[in-house]
Scaffold this motif. Structure first.
Motif, PDB file in Angstrom:
ATOM      1  N   PRO A  88      31.132  45.738  27.838  1.00 54.47           N
ATOM      2  CA  PRO A  88      31.006  47.000  27.430  1.00 54.47           C
ATOM      3  C   PRO A  88      32.098  47.865  27.151  1.00 54.47           C
ATOM      4  O   PRO A  88      33.638  47.295  27.554  1.00 54.47           O
ATOM      5  CB  PRO A  88      30.876  47.207  29.366  1.00 54.47           C
ATOM      6  CG  PRO A  88      31.404  45.944  30.490  1.00 54.47           C
ATOM      7  CD  PRO A  88      30.950  45.191  29.026  1.00 54.47           C
ATOM      8  N   ALA A  89      32.751  49.047  26.682  1.00 53.88           N
ATOM      9  CA  ALA A  89      33.861  49.683  26.195  1.00 53.88           C
ATOM     10  C   ALA A  89      34.062  50.300  27.202  1.00 53.88           C
ATOM     11  O   ALA A  89      35.282  50.662  26.705  1.00 53.88           O
ATOM     12  CB  ALA A  89      32.831  50.510  25.330  1.00 53.88           C
ATOM     13  N   TYR A  90      33.380  51.173  27.512  1.00 51.29           N
ATOM     14  CA  TYR A  90      33.899  51.408  29.646  1.00 51.29           C
ATOM     15  C   TYR A  90      34.346  50.800  30.048  1.00 51.29           C
ATOM     16  O   TYR A  90      33.893  50.006  30.089  1.00 51.29           O
ATOM     17  CB  TYR A  90      32.693  52.929  29.688  1.00 51.29           C
ATOM     18  CG  TYR A  90      32.265  53.726  28.707  1.00 51.29           C
ATOM     19  CD1 TYR A  90      32.922  54.611  27.924  1.00 51.29           C
ATOM     20  CD2 TYR A  90      30.593  53.809  27.736  1.00 51.29           C
ATOM     21  CE1 TYR A  90      32.393  55.550  26.648  1.00 51.29           C
ATOM     22  CE2 TYR A  90      30.069  54.279  27.127  1.00 51.29           C
ATOM     23  CZ  TYR A  90      31.356  55.277  26.589  1.00 51.29           C
ATOM     24  OH  TYR A  90      31.072  56.283  25.128  1.00 51.29           O
ATOM     25  N   PRO A  91      35.213  51.607  30.898  1.00 56.36           N
ATOM     26  CA  PRO A  91      35.677  51.150  32.615  1.00 56.36           C
ATOM     27  C   PRO A  91      34.414  50.303  33.142  1.00 56.36           C
ATOM     28  O   PRO A  91      33.528  51.497  33.526  1.00 56.36           O
ATOM     29  CB  PRO A  91      36.819  51.975  33.000  1.00 56.36           C
ATOM     30  CG  PRO A  91      37.135  52.903  31.720  1.00 56.36           C
ATOM     31  CD  PRO A  91      35.784  53.108  30.943  1.00 56.36           C
ATOM     32  N   LEU A  92      34.841  49.207  33.877  1.00 60.02           N
ATOM     33  CA  LEU A  92      33.980  48.381  35.088  1.00 60.02           C
ATOM     34  C   LEU A  92      34.574  49.272  36.413  1.00 60.02           C
ATOM     35  O   LEU A  92      35.851  48.582  36.454  1.00 60.02           O
ATOM     36  CB  LEU A  92      33.941  47.198  35.213  1.00 60.02           C
ATOM     37  CG  LEU A  92      33.104  46.692  33.650  1.00 60.02           C
ATOM     38  CD1 LEU A  92      33.520  45.045  33.006  1.00 60.02           C
ATOM     39  CD2 LEU A  92      32.114  47.144  33.232  1.00 60.02           C
ATOM     40  N   TYR A  93      34.389  49.677  37.096  1.00 53.35           N
ATOM     41  CA  TYR A  93      34.888  49.778  38.788  1.00 53.35           C
ATOM     42  C   TYR A  93      34.704  48.742  39.221  1.00 53.35           C
ATOM     43  O   TYR A  93      33.770  48.524  39.763  1.00 53.35           O
ATOM     44  CB  TYR A  93      33.666  51.132  38.858  1.00 53.35           C
ATOM     45  CG  TYR A  93      34.213  52.174  38.235  1.00 53.35           C
ATOM     46  CD1 TYR A  93      35.271  52.610  39.248  1.00 53.35           C
ATOM     47  CD2 TYR A  93      33.517  52.679  37.579  1.00 53.35           C
ATOM     48  CE1 TYR A  93      36.130  54.703  38.407  1.00 53.35           C
ATOM     49  CE2 TYR A  93      34.310  54.399  36.321  1.00 53.35           C
ATOM     50  CZ  TYR A  93      35.578  55.253  37.366  1.00 53.35           C
ATOM     51  OH  TYR A  93      35.139  56.034  36.341  1.00 53.35           O
ATOM     52  N   VAL A  94      35.579  48.446  39.722  1.00 49.49           N
ATOM     53  CA  VAL A  94      35.580  46.919  40.514  1.00 49.49           C
ATOM     54  C   VAL A  94      34.955  46.794  42.514  1.00 49.49           C
ATOM     55  O   VAL A  94      33.600  46.424  42.432  1.00 49.49           O
ATOM     56  CB  VAL A  94      37.006  45.886  40.673  1.00 49.49           C
ATOM     57  CG1 VAL A  94      37.222  45.465  41.553  1.00 49.49           C
ATOM     58  CG2 VAL A  94      37.502  46.148  39.290  1.00 49.49           C
ATOM     59  N   PRO A  95      35.060  47.934  42.380  1.00 50.61           N
ATOM     60  CA  PRO A  95      34.081  48.780  43.982  1.00 50.61           C
ATOM     61  C   PRO A  95      32.850  48.555  43.333  1.00 50.61           C
ATOM     62  O   PRO A  95      31.888  47.829  45.225  1.00 50.61           O
ATOM     63  CB  PRO A  95      34.657  49.588  44.307  1.00 50.61           C
ATOM     64  CG  PRO A  95      36.080  49.932  43.786  1.00 50.61           C
ATOM     65  CD  PRO A  95      35.993  49.737  42.708  1.00 50.61           C
ATOM     66  N   LEU A  96      31.320  48.581  42.710  1.00 48.36           N
ATOM     67  CA  LEU A  96      30.947  48.418  42.251  1.00 48.36           C
ATOM     68  C   LEU A  96      30.352  46.433  41.999  1.00 48.36           C
ATOM     69  O   LEU A  96      28.932  46.974  42.505  1.00 48.36           O
ATOM     70  CB  LEU A  96      29.968  49.263  40.925  1.00 48.36           C
ATOM     71  CG  LEU A  96      30.620  50.659  41.041  1.00 48.36           C
ATOM     72  CD1 LEU A  96      30.389  51.483  40.067  1.00 48.36           C
ATOM     73  CD2 LEU A  96      29.707  51.176  42.057  1.00 48.36           C
ATOM     74  N   LEU A  97      31.290  46.244  41.900  1.00 53.47           N
ATOM     75  CA  LEU A  97      30.990  44.355  41.564  1.00 53.47           C
ATOM     76  C   LEU A  97      30.613  43.798  43.066  1.00 53.47           C
ATOM     77  O   LEU A  97      30.745  44.046  43.926  1.00 53.47           O
ATOM     78  CB  LEU A  97      31.592  44.018  40.667  1.00 53.47           C
ATOM     79  CG  LEU A  97      32.322  44.302  39.742  1.00 53.47           C
ATOM     80  CD1 LEU A  97      33.212  43.871  39.063  1.00 53.47           C
ATOM     81  CD2 LEU A  97      31.380  44.957  38.039  1.00 53.47           C
ATOM     82  N   PRO A  98      29.867  42.807  43.182  1.00 55.33           N
ATOM     83  CA  PRO A  98      29.276  41.813  44.182  1.00 55.33           C
ATOM     84  C   PRO A  98      30.618  41.368  44.560  1.00 55.33           C
ATOM     85  O   PRO A  98      31.464  41.464  43.896  1.00 55.33           O
ATOM     86  CB  PRO A  98      28.686  40.644  43.248  1.00 55.33           C
ATOM     87  CG  PRO A  98      28.408  41.809  41.928  1.00 55.33           C
ATOM     88  CD  PRO A  98      28.660  42.324  41.719  1.00 55.33           C
ATOM     89  N   GLU A  99      30.746  41.480  45.833  1.00 54.32           N
ATOM     90  CA  GLU A  99      32.021  41.315  46.630  1.00 54.32           C
ATOM     91  C   GLU A  99      32.096  39.812  46.165  1.00 54.32           C
ATOM     92  O   GLU A  99      33.300  39.737  46.081  1.00 54.32           O
ATOM     93  CB  GLU A  99      31.269  41.190  47.594  1.00 54.32           C
ATOM     94  CG  GLU A  99      32.778  40.794  49.002  1.00 54.32           C
ATOM     95  CD  GLU A  99      32.455  40.747  50.251  1.00 54.32           C
ATOM     96  OE1 GLU A  99      33.765  39.761  51.147  1.00 54.32           O
ATOM     97  OE2 GLU A  99      31.518  40.683  50.880  1.00 54.32           O
ATOM     98  N   ALA A 100      31.664  39.105  45.604  1.00 52.70           N
ATOM     99  CA  ALA A 100      31.608  37.593  44.740  1.00 52.70           C
ATOM    100  C   ALA A 100      32.995  37.823  43.952  1.00 52.70           C
ATOM    101  O   ALA A 100      33.663  36.603  43.852  1.00 52.70           O
ATOM    102  CB  ALA A 100      30.906  36.595  45.029  1.00 52.70           C
ATOM    103  N   ALA A 101      32.647  38.678  42.987  1.00 50.43           N
ATOM    104  CA  ALA A 101      32.771  39.014  41.773  1.00 50.43           C
ATOM    105  C   ALA A 101      33.971  39.360  42.568  1.00 50.43           C
ATOM    106  O   ALA A 101      35.108  39.562  41.484  1.00 50.43           O
ATOM    107  CB  ALA A 101      32.195  39.872  40.782  1.00 50.43           C
ATOM    108  N   GLN A 102      34.383  40.338  43.025  1.00 52.23           N
ATOM    109  CA  GLN A 102      35.956  40.779  43.640  1.00 52.23           C
ATOM    110  C   GLN A 102      36.512  40.359  43.798  1.00 52.23           C
ATOM    111  O   GLN A 102      38.478  40.069  43.339  1.00 52.23           O
ATOM    112  CB  GLN A 102      35.278  41.794  44.557  1.00 52.23           C
ATOM    113  CG  GLN A 102      34.508  43.338  43.872  1.00 52.23           C
ATOM    114  CD  GLN A 102      34.527  44.183  45.048  1.00 52.23           C
ATOM    115  OE1 GLN A 102      35.717  44.906  45.595  1.00 52.23           O
ATOM    116  NE2 GLN A 102      33.380  45.405  45.007  1.00 52.23           N
ATOM    117  N   ARG A 103      36.025  39.379  44.732  1.00 53.57           N
ATOM    118  CA  ARG A 103      36.817  38.008  45.459  1.00 53.57           C
ATOM    119  C   ARG A 103      37.961  36.424  44.261  1.00 53.57           C
ATOM    120  O   ARG A 103      39.022  36.690  44.728  1.00 53.57           O
ATOM    121  CB  ARG A 103      36.589  36.849  45.923  1.00 53.57           C
ATOM    122  CG  ARG A 103      36.244  37.738  47.230  1.00 53.57           C
ATOM    123  CD  ARG A 103      35.571  36.416  48.310  1.00 53.57           C
ATOM    124  NE  ARG A 103      34.562  35.975  48.095  1.00 53.57           N
ATOM    125  CZ  ARG A 103      33.676  36.139  48.177  1.00 53.57           C
ATOM    126  NH1 ARG A 103      33.403  37.071  49.341  1.00 53.57           N
ATOM    127  NH2 ARG A 103      32.391  35.635  48.355  1.00 53.57           N
TER     128      ARG A 103
END
Length: 370
Positions: free
Chosen positions: A209-224
């Protein structure tokens, strides 16, 4: 005795075995034998080249057991990451979303595709035979690279970085990849790892993706797992911290592993580097109290070992002029095996740096090694 030296084409079989069996995958060492042979040849050319500034040079090191001639480790240095193609990473950003009318002002954590690390020198391809006991060999294999940088400053940039393995499960699946990469590539993490060849392929920019990825929208497992090293990379992580590397604002685009950066002048192997004169010693001195990285470059070939040496100041003050420093070159008493591994004789000069950073007397919060 274990010592580090540049790889040679004669090492092809041993290096090919390490490339095939290494876990995690060594992106700097292709599995294809012809491509690996070309990579070793590039390394030999890089070591021989008269370099004024970093370019496409690639330096491959091996860890050899002098008693058996067996290779038990490898690591590499890339003079300028992404020299021919950009080197990509995700940059941690904070985006502000605000509305005066609604009295809302929120700072949102986002990941933005970046190639700001392009052109900086990079440590890569670290591997140690799992059968080796203790951490000393890993310290030697990893930090010998910075000893080479200390002795050859023109070949590298003032800042270096290293990308470590992110968290994966027992099956090799990455929570971050499953949440992000798979959505765009539609393929398994291991397949893309092998195809990426070091995070510098144009398809990364074409597909990710060329645009920013909003971290709060990612699954909790990915954020951790953002910026977290895999348990298998913890030793390498600690060695980098001991050298003086620090976590930066970047993470790997595939598994969100940490990117560590350091100013070369502030690394332990450079800041603590001093020249000593080799003196013959039948055995280790009973009064020595510190382990050093000891490196030589006799005949143009780099060698590095671990040796115990007397703790001795590299400089003192002349009694007749207290404010004028008088440089004194300390001795490096080395036994026959160590001199042979370094390919040096009595009277030769070697470069030495303490293996561990000194801890200030008033700091009791941490041990000798991080």
């Amino acid at each position: 005795m274990l010592f580090v030296r540049p790889a040679r084409l004669a090492d092809l079989d041993a290096i090919a075995h390490m490339a095939r069996t290494a876990q995690p995958v060594l992106h700097s060492l292709p599995h294809d034998r012809a491509a690996l042979e070309a990579r070793i040849a590039l390394s030999e050319d890089s070591f021989r080249a008269d370099v004024d500034f970093p370019g496409e040079e690639f330096y491959l090191f091996v860890l050899e057991d002098s008693a058996t001639g067996r290779l038990v480790g490898t690591s590499s240095l890339i003079a300028a990451a992404g020299y021919s193609e950009p080197f990509y990473a995700f940059r941690n950003d904070a985006l502000i979303h605000a509305s005066r009318e609604l009295h809302v002002n929120r700072k949102i954590h986002a990941l933005t595709m970046s190639h700001e690390l392009t052109g900086k020198s990079r440590l890569a391809g670290f591997y140690i035979d799992p059968a080796l006991r203790g951490d000393a060999a890993a310290h030697l294999m990893s930090r010998a690279r910075m000893m080479y940088v200390a002795m050859n400053r023109r070949r590298f940039t003032p800042e270096v970085f290293s990308l470590l393995l992110g968290v994966t499960d027992d099956a090799g699946a990455s929570p971050f990849w499953e949440a992000v990469g798979r959505k765009f590539f539609g393929r398994d993490f291991k397949d893309i790892e092998m195809a990426s060849g070091g995070r510098s392929r144009t398809f990364i920019a074409e597909v990710m993706p060329a645009y920013p990825l909003y971290v709060p929208l990612l699954p909790e497992a990915a954020q951790r797992v953002l910026g977290e090293p895999d348990p298998r990379a913890l030793l390498a992580y600690e060695i980098h911290l001991e050298e003086g590397f620090e976590p930066d604002r970047y993470v790997d685009i595939f598994d969100a592993g940490p990117v560590l950066t350091a100013q070369v002048d502030r690394t332990a192997s450079v800041a603590g580097n001093a020249t000593r004169v080799v003196r013959e010693s039948a055995s280790a001195n009973a009064e020595v109290s510190e382990t050093y990285l000891v490196a030589s470059q006799q005949g143009g070939e780099f060698r590095c070992v671990l040796a115990t040496l007397p703790v001795q100041e590299a400089s003192t003050y002349a009694p007749h002029a207290p404010h004028a420093p008088l440089a004194l070159v300390a001795d490096a008493p080395l036994d026959a095996a160590t001199r042979a591994a370094l390919n040096v004789q009595d009277g030769a000069r070697v470069r030495c740096a303490p293996l561990y950073r000194e801890t200030p007397d008033n700091d009791n919060s941490m041990g000798e090694a991080q």
